[in-house]
Design an enzyme around this catalytic site. Structure first.
Site, PDB file in Angstrom:
ATOM      1  CD  GLU A 162      -1.466  -2.498   1.487  1.00  0.00           C
ATOM      2  OE1 GLU A 162      -0.332  -2.596   2.007  1.00  0.00           O
ATOM      3  OE2 GLU A 162      -2.168  -3.488   1.194  1.00  0.00           O
ATOM      4  CG  HIS A 182     -11.312  -8.367   6.041  1.00  0.00           C
ATOM      5  ND1 HIS A 182     -10.715  -9.226   6.923  1.00  0.00           N
ATOM      6  CD2 HIS A 182     -10.604  -8.474   4.887  1.00  0.00           C
ATOM      7  CE1 HIS A 182      -9.690  -9.839   6.331  1.00  0.00           C
ATOM      8  NE2 HIS A 182      -9.605  -9.409   5.105  1.00  0.00           N
TER       9      HIS A 182
HETATM   10  C1  LIG Z   1      -1.691  -5.062   4.369  1.00  0.00           C
HETATM   11  C2  LIG Z   1      -2.629  -5.947   3.603  1.00  0.00           C
HETATM   12  N1  LIG Z   1      -2.907  -5.662   2.326  1.00  0.00           N
HETATM   13  C3  LIG Z   1      -3.749  -6.436   1.618  1.00  0.00           C
HETATM   14  C4  LIG Z   1      -4.325  -7.543   2.179  1.00  0.00           C
HETATM   15  C5  LIG Z   1      -5.306  -8.418   1.393  1.00  0.00           C
HETATM   16  N2  LIG Z   1      -4.661  -9.713   1.111  1.00  0.00           N
HETATM   17  C6  LIG Z   1      -4.803 -10.762   1.944  1.00  0.00           C
HETATM   18  S1  LIG Z   1      -3.851 -12.047   1.490  1.00  0.00           S
HETATM   19  C7  LIG Z   1      -3.268 -11.244   0.136  1.00  0.00           C
HETATM   20  C8  LIG Z   1      -2.294 -11.914  -0.767  1.00  0.00           C
HETATM   21  C9  LIG Z   1      -1.115 -12.463  -0.044  1.00  0.00           C
HETATM   22  O1  LIG Z   1      -0.294 -13.147  -0.923  1.00  0.00           O
HETATM   23  P1  LIG Z   1       1.042 -13.837  -0.414  1.00  0.00           P
HETATM   24  O2  LIG Z   1       1.802 -12.903   0.438  1.00  0.00           O
HETATM   25  O3  LIG Z   1       1.759 -14.352  -1.605  1.00  0.00           O
HETATM   26  O4  LIG Z   1       0.573 -15.017   0.532  1.00  0.00           O
HETATM   27  P2  LIG Z   1      -0.288 -16.304   0.138  1.00  0.00           P
HETATM   28  O5  LIG Z   1      -1.719 -15.942   0.258  1.00  0.00           O
HETATM   29  O6  LIG Z   1       0.089 -16.698  -1.245  1.00  0.00           O
HETATM   30  O7  LIG Z   1       0.088 -17.354   1.123  1.00  0.00           O
HETATM   31  C10 LIG Z   1      -3.817  -9.965   0.063  1.00  0.00           C
HETATM   32  C11 LIG Z   1      -3.533  -8.987  -1.011  1.00  0.00           C
HETATM   33  C12 LIG Z   1      -4.022  -7.801   3.520  1.00  0.00           C
HETATM   34  N3  LIG Z   1      -4.541  -8.831   4.167  1.00  0.00           N
HETATM   35  N4  LIG Z   1      -3.164  -6.996   4.207  1.00  0.00           N
END
Ligand SMILES: Cc1ncc(C[n+]2csc(CCOP(=O)(O)OP(=O)(O)O)c2C)c(N)n1
Ligand SMILES: Cc1ncc(C[n+]2csc(CCOP(=O)(O)OP(=O)(O)O)c2C)c(N)n1
Ligand SMILES: [Mg+2]
Ligand SMILES: [Mg+2]
Lengths: 337, 407, 337, 407
Positions: free
Chosen positions: C60, C129
């Site tokens: 962000e 959320h």
């Molecule tokens: C600070 C923040 N930004 C956005 C999100 C929304 N979000 C939750 S999981 C995710 C993707 C995470 O991907 P990754 O780090 O590759 O982990 P994975 O889910 O593949 O294990 C996002 C964008 C969040 N939870 N926290």
């Protein structure tokens, strides 16, 4: 009893608590060897060792997040953010993590972190060395928010903050570090030397969080304020001849509504003063609460005297900083209304 | 449309309709990567950040210097946990589809990560997982009923219904409360490790975050502080190639995630995340370093997110179907199972039996959990809890608000 | 006229503005190929090309800071923050940079960035959320802050926000995306299909920032609210038989005090409703301003109905979310007082 | 005190009273580093991140492949700017001590950075400096009077007295408003470069931040986004070894800052920041890459902060006195001067003359600036400006507040 300025009283509080509790450690930018850009931690590394008082990378987010981890693992970290203008890179860790950890874990985890940070204007710091961001933190359940206005309170409140098991954002109005300031920048700078609240016991003592202090008793109007503006407001009362009751809130969260209500119910009038911008400043909250609980006692609209809804300017600092004149005008308006 | 010169935006390697192709991964062979001494100077092993530690080869043999030479009983324990996790995930997903959980996230294809790494640690080592490592709880023997009570948000949810499912917290197991904002746990883990060092204790802290999350500032804070203070911490980037719909091409250039540790003078290792033995071995190595005062280790766990990101997600909109089946590093559970079979320590029949046993256990636990309430009908955490734990003791304004709510 | 839900009206606004102004680009987590986790940007990358609508790293802070740079260099970026709970890693860039750039450069530089972000509770999102962080941004001079409550306003306000040369934080109450919601979660979900404000012109139109809308005219009490709570408040008025004037603020900064004053001066009573925690929420500011300008018209204390001063819970969501009952109770109290 | 095992906290290499010792810097010789083609694959030149590009050798000769072979006139121009900057800094410091400026920050010892790098760019290239690169303005011909008007915060300060001195903004010169929160400019620069690419323009964006600042999240965002979108940007970490009192040992492990670019697959170069020619050359190379669509370059500028951090700082409290004099890479101004003398293009007398001329110019400009007001007596920016530029047009609440103030 020794006279201290606020820098010395912060130092004394930290000294005592480092001595008393081996789980306390202090860190932040330039706080270790150098003793802090405002010298609040001067001598402490030499006295307690490098692992108790140490420098950090230039990373407010890193400082707060690692402090949380330390807190989780049994330490009681005191982190310094060099200027409160620079607390924002840590905002996520403060609001989403530190503030919510105890709640979200059902009470399993918490982090007794204290974040000390100098705030406020009046030092020609311009745009980015003058901000008063306390309102943001008062809107964040889970954090306590404290701002003292004199050396005696600073030491007692800081010790309470560190000993508190809840996280505390501890704002130090930097314009007051070396002496009280009544808003008149043309006067020679005052010192804490002769001020009664400059008398600070050498030893341990604490002041509970959540208790306001009556800085000046009065009957005509209640002035709610904190930090540097306490001195401006008191002087405004003294010099204007309006018999104002000036309340130094000291702790914004938790807030001492008992003292506030008692005063406003007595005076029937209320002025609120702070440096931060007006819109959604803590003054809005105070005004709302006062009218909620004292509506039928109020004889005039509550007036807020605050910084303008602009960033903090440099050359026009004294047009921004709430002046005695503006406070007096507000008190008059409220008293005469 | 004429191709005007404009901003470069990366592509995912394939999208729905494409045939998944993993050829350019250029995977080194199992057994190839060298195993350095724990006191190695990080600058001497930079290659490990671009290589891949693999132990289980294509014929299910354990090969090379990173072979941890685990007893069959340990391997079986790992297999059991992984099988349980897969079954647990499946059941929970089903229950979520039936509206019994508000949300769920699976670990399919990544079961080895938490389980092998967790098993390589001591119980007093402190865990700062993301939502994708629930398997740690099996390793440390958490009561399934408790886990389910959290997931169905009932009165026995130990986090008092304050978080969505899979945001576990388990103090007894040294598993620190999971947060939704991704990545925040990473630098906290470093602080936690710093505190262990401060106190002169030799326990280790470990944390995980995803390939996508490695783009957050918290990632940078963590690695940097870990390096500066030589914190006894293990920092893992679980590169499962996707962050929801966003391919890892958006969170790293062509470099490996592991190479990010090089810049902070940390030993940086890339490991096959679908290889139980490799994960166990690398984690033991890192833990030993940390315990002996050698500081932090940085690990890229190379794996693949086999399923949807979460129950809110529909991956068919952004990637080919069944793509995971083409992942050249296979299925971690199958690989460990086949290794055990190859060793003559296990059989398909035993696996079937185990699956049945564990499925029964999960079903039994689920029923047991429902005795403490359900998501939709309660009982949930009592209303008073709404105002508890904001502070250690509710201050006046919260007591007042509680009264306002009439409780 | 087509009926749209809020997702579609956001999409339509973005579509129109992408077509109209080649300097507009849209980016954020999962907004490109996938079209956003709430599908607000669905189809736009395919239509306008990869460089106009694209995915970003999960960062962000990176999204907002690069948007500022784009804005400085002549683009008009629209950044999405996936949930407003995740806006805090960008807080420094939003408050210290985006908000202050024009001021600190003496007007030489500015960045016309729009940040879209879904906010609010009611979707069983729990702790992280469901937050409504608008008050933080209203306390940050230099930012404009908007929160619509229906598809028609969403499109018109979003187009204005993007065309505005000032930065705008555009909150989208996610509980309203698919249909209006009056706070009764036990009722079957409503759709925008038949709602008059679900009628959204296909073409370009805009609604100026800073103008409130009277959602329901009334004489007994003024209810100030925005976002999801507009529907809760209206329904509370309708069902309770209290003739409340419900004002949908739409824009918090700038704020339409003319409309507010006119209403409160007419009704003499005021209730403020929002989802965010009470202390230092935007309701505090509203209360303060209303009593400042309408003190002598007020016949009862202003009452705030808000989220509690706790983080947002999951299973007890409906104990947290301000209910119709609480709004009705407040209206009754104010009317009877 | 017995040495209990506890948290490791790094040391600065020397403190007041110690003799500064720079022996373990292990500096490569001038001319040694190779110069790759601009379209090189970053993975092939990782060594450059651990080496040091140097052109001027100890005998003041320009050597090796990175020698930019500049015309003497260009060298002289560089020398003139550096001399001016040094004199300007000295005068401003004096005036600050006399209370005519509220604050000041010098570039002593680092003059080559902004000046050589600035000269290697085109005027339409966009600058996102930190407070330590005011020299850029000399390169682009900014009126000294305007600079001083900002520094003494008078009525002609183009930022209307809103920021402390040295927080320049200069739209005409494509120099973007300098911010106090350190590092924020870095990812903004990347966004700016992305916009140039978006528009199909071939100008380049460049940004600088300090060794200390490289620990901020903004650093990470910048490098990552620059890599992902192949932004036409040059990202410089000016490693002057200190962040106020904090030694760079607290912001990197033993790795170089340059090596941080490796992890993002960026060409990453470490360059002698006191070597005008090396800086010019590396920057030209990076700019050419960016312009040709090859993407970002990451540079560590290796130098030394010769003086106090700012006028608020007292470095004798935390480091030895005159320590800079031992810096093995010398004084950038002296080195360029000696090179010109060695080439037979310059003399000590000419330098003296130049210094006199420039000092007169600064004094004259200062006097001229004071005609527009002084810090203490004004006139300053008019009171109405207090409420301007918060928004493009003041909304109602600001117009009201303006009235309240009676203006
Ligand atoms: C600070 C923040 N930004 C956005 C999100 C929304 N979000 C939750 S999981 C995710 C993707 C995470 O991907 P990754 O780090 O590759 O982990 P994975 O889910 O593949 O294990 C996002 C964008 C969040 N939870 N926290
Ligand atoms: C976000 C933020 N935190 C702290 C500060 C206070 N501060 C100003 S300069 C500085 C040190 C910067 O050091 P470095 O990045 O090495 O740059 P240098 O001054 O050496 O050029 C600090 C801590 C700040 N301006 N901004
Ligand atoms: Mg992932
Ligand atoms: Mg530095």
């Amino acid at each position: 009893m020794p006279q201290m300025n606020i820098i010395q009283s912060v130092n004394s509080a930290l000294d005592i608590i480092l001595e008393k509790d081996s789980k306390v450690c202090i860190f932040g930018e330039d706080v270790g060897y150098f003793g802090g850009v405002f010298r609040c931690t001067d001598g402490l590394q030499a006295k307690y060792g490098k692992h108790r008082v140490f420098d950090s990378p230039l990373s407010e987010g890193g400082i707060v997040s690692t402090a949380i981890g330390m807190g989780i693992n049994g330490l009681r970290p005191v982190a310094e953010i060099q200027f409160s203008d620079y607390i924002f890179p840590a905002f996520d860790q403060l609001t989403n993590e530190l503030a919510k950890l105890r709640y979200r874990s059902g009470g399993e985890y918490w982090a007794p972190v204290t974040v000390r940070t100098p705030c406020g204007g009046g030092i020609r710091g311009g745009h980015y060395h003058s901000q008063s961001p306390e309102a943001y933190f008062t809107h964040t359940p889970g954090l306590k928010v404290v701002m003292p206005s004199n050396p005696y309170d600073t030491k007692g409140l800081l010790i309470s903050a560190i000993e508190d098991d809840d996280p505390v954002i501890f704002f130090e109005p930097k314009r007051l570090y070396n002496g009280p300031f009544d808003g008149d920048h043309k006067k020679a700078a005052l010192k804490w030397d002769t001020h009664p609240k400059g008398e600070v016991p050498e030893d341990y003592y604490s002041i509970p969080l959540g208790e306001a202090a009556i800085e000046r008793a009065g009957s005509q109007v209640t002035v709610l304020t904190y930090g540097t503006m306490v001195h401006v407001a008191r002087e405004a009362a003294d010099s204007s001849g309006i018999d104002a009751e000036v309340i130094d809130l000291r702790s914004l969260v938790p807030l001492d509504m008992d003292t506030i209500e008692a005063s406003v119910q007595k005076t029937g009038r209320c002025v609120i003063v702070h440096e931060a911008p007006k819109t959604s400043g803590f003054g809005g909250e105070l005004s709302a609460q006062v009218q909620e609980s004292c509506f039928y006692h109020l004889e005039a609209p509550i007036v807020r005297v605050t910084g303008w809804d602009t960033p903090f300017p440099h050359s026009l600092e004294w047009h921004y900083f709430p002046s005695q004149e503006r406070v007096i005008e507000a008190m008059k308006k409220v008293v005469e209304d | 449309m004429s191709k005007k010169k404009t901003l470069h935006v990366p592509d995912a390697p394939f999208r729905p309709g494409d045939k998944p192709n993993f050829k350019d991964l250029n995977l080194p062979k199992a057994g190839e990567a060298e195993k350095p001494d724990i006191s190695v100077d990080p600058s001497e092993i930079r290659d490990l950040a671009f290589s891949l530690v693999r132990v289980l080869d294509d014929k299910h043999k354990a090969v090379g210097p990173w072979n941890p030479k685990l007893k069959p009983s340990v391997l079986k324990e790992g297999l059991r946990h992984m099988t349980l996790l897969r079954i647990f995930d499946d059941r929970m997903l089903t229950m979520q589809r039936q509206g019994k959980l508000s949300f769920y996230m699976k670990s399919l294809g990544e079961e080895a990560v938490a389980i092998a790494q967790g098993m390589a640690l001591r119980p007093d080592d402190i865990l700062f997982p993301s939502y994708r490592q629930p398997g740690l709880q099996f390793v440390r023997g958490r009561d399934l009923v408790d886990m389910i009570c959290h997931c169905i948000t009932n009165s026995k949810d130990n986090v008092k219904g304050r978080q969505m499912p899979v945001h576990y917290s388990w103090k007894e197991g040294n598993l620190v409360s999971i947060s939704s904002p991704v990545g925040t746990q990473f630098p906290q883990a470093v602080g936690c490790a710093m505190a262990s060092a401060y106190k002169g204790e030799d326990n280790v802290t470990i944390s995980w975050l995803g390939d996508g999350t490695a783009a957050e500032g918290d990632f940078h804070y963590a690695v940097n502080f870990a390096s500066v203070y030589k914190a006894p911490v293990i920092l893992n980037v679980v590169n499962n190639q996707w962050a929801i719909s966003t391919h890892k091409n958006f969170s790293s250039g062509d470099a490996t995630f592991a190479s990010r540790g090089i810049a902070y003078d940390l030993p940086s290792i890339r490991v096959d995340g679908n290889d139980f033995l490799a994960l166990y071995s690398v984690t033991s190595w890192a833990a030993e370093r940390a315990r002996k005062g050698e500081g932090a280790t940085f690990i890229e766990v190379f794996t693949y997110r086999a399923e949807a990101h979460s129950t809110s997600d529909d991956p068919t909109r952004y990637r080919p179907k069944d793509e995971w089946k083409s992942w050249p590093l296979g299925d971690p559970l199958e690989r460990l199972k086949n290794h055990l079979i190859d060793l003559g320590e296990w059989s398909k029949t035993e696996q079937k039996k185990l699956e049945k046993e564990l499925d029964d256990l999960v079903i039994k636990s689920y029923k047991e959990a429902e005795k403490h309430g359900t998501l939709n009908d309660g009982p949930w955490a009592s209303e008073e809890t709404l105002f508890e734990d904001v502070y250690k003791k509710p201050p006046r304004h919260l007591r007042k608000q509680r009264q306002e709510l009439g409780i």
